[in-house]
Design an enzyme around this catalytic site. Structure first.
Site, short mmCIF file in Angstrom:
data_model
loop_
_atom_site.label_atom_id
_atom_site.label_comp_id
_atom_site.label_asym_id
_atom_site.label_seq_id
_atom_site.Cartn_x
_atom_site.Cartn_y
_atom_site.Cartn_z
N HIS A 151 0.82 -1.16 0.09
CA HIS A 151 0.03 -0.04 0.00
C HIS A 151 0.98 1.17 0.04
O HIS A 151 1.94 1.33 0.33
CB HIS A 151 -0.97 -0.06 1.10
CG HIS A 151 -0.31 0.17 2.62
ND1 HIS A 151 0.30 -1.26 3.16
CD2 HIS A 151 0.08 0.94 3.55
CE1 HIS A 151 0.89 -0.91 4.41
NE2 HIS A 151 0.81 0.36 4.47
N HIS A 180 0.72 5.23 0.99
CA HIS A 180 0.02 6.35 1.68
C HIS A 180 0.05 7.68 0.93
O HIS A 180 1.36 8.29 0.54
CB HIS A 180 1.03 6.82 3.27
CG HIS A 180 0.82 5.59 4.07
ND1 HIS A 180 0.08 5.33 5.11
CD2 HIS A 180 1.65 4.36 4.21
CE1 HIS A 180 0.21 4.46 6.01
NE2 HIS A 180 1.27 3.79 5.50
P1 AMP Z 1 1.80 0.88 7.33
O1 AMP Z 1 2.37 1.31 8.97
O2 AMP Z 1 2.72 1.44 6.21
O3 AMP Z 1 1.81 -0.71 7.32
O4 AMP Z 1 0.49 1.31 7.44
C1 AMP Z 1 -0.79 0.70 7.71
C2 AMP Z 1 -1.83 1.65 7.84
O5 AMP Z 1 -3.21 1.13 7.88
C3 AMP Z 1 -1.84 2.51 9.08
O6 AMP Z 1 -1.58 3.85 8.89
C4 AMP Z 1 -3.18 2.21 9.76
O7 AMP Z 1 -3.79 3.39 10.21
C5 AMP Z 1 -3.99 1.81 8.63
N1 AMP Z 1 -5.23 0.89 8.77
C6 AMP Z 1 -5.10 -0.31 9.80
N2 AMP Z 1 -6.21 -0.82 9.71
C7 AMP Z 1 -7.02 -0.22 8.89
C8 AMP Z 1 -8.53 0.11 8.63
N3 AMP Z 1 -9.17 -1.20 9.09
N4 AMP Z 1 -8.92 0.73 7.76
C9 AMP Z 1 -8.11 1.79 7.28
N5 AMP Z 1 -6.98 1.93 7.55
C10 AMP Z 1 -6.32 1.04 8.41
#
Ligand code: AMP
Ligand code: ZN
Length: 131
Positions: free
Chosen positions: A97, A99
């Site tokens: 993913h 951001h």
């Molecule tokens: P990373 O640290 O780059 O793996 O980012 C994962 C992101 O996913 C974090 O910013 C979380 O806030 C986000 N996240 C986790 N669970 C969910 C969810 N159910 N819906 C939307 N975002 C999420």
């Protein structure tokens, strides 16, 4: 099945910003800044290093399109594009993913700082270019 695969499948709810056959963009629950969005391929891969080139180019193309839309429609001034890769780099969800973090001010609640160099640059260049 990972949490983003469950979001893609619809068994976990999300706020969808964009969807097509291959990609999904959702609002990040953290909302680090207003409009913080995640763009992800529907097909599972653990991180962007595992994606094939076509998949990756398609993802990044949509990241740019959505960044422009988010900045314009939320009156942001810019954005940070962030790809955390592996847990040492802060990756917490092991599904590729990107951001999109819209920026309104230098003092927004995200802090990315670059420290002073302490390495030998020539040594680094040689290492990077080793076969
Ligand atoms: P990373 O640290 O780059 O793996 O980012 C994962 C992101 O996913 C974090 O910013 C979380 O806030 C986000 N996240 C986790 N669970 C969910 C969810 N159910 N819906 C939307 N975002 C999420
Ligand atoms: Zn997944």
């Amino acid at each position: 099945m990972c949490i983003f695969c469950q979001i893609v499948e619809g068994s976990i709810p999300s706020e969808k910003v964009y969807e097509d056959d291959n990609l999904l963009a959702i609002l990040d629950i953290a909302q680090t800044t207003k409009g913080h969005t995640l763009v992800l391929p529907k097909k599972h891969s653990n991180n962007f290093l595992e994606m094939d080139e076509k998949e990756y180019m398609n993802l990044m193309n949509k990241v740019q399109v959505l960044s422009k839309r988010i900045i314009k429609n939320l009156n942001a001034k810019g954005c940070n594009i962030l790809i955390n890769t592996n847990k040492e780099a802060g990756q917490t969800v092991m599904h590729s993913h990107v951001h999109i973090i819209p920026r309104y001010d230098e003092n927004d609640s995200i802090n990315i700082s670059f420290k002073e160099n302490k390495y030998d640059l020539n040594e680094i260049l040689e290492k990077i270019n080793e076969d």
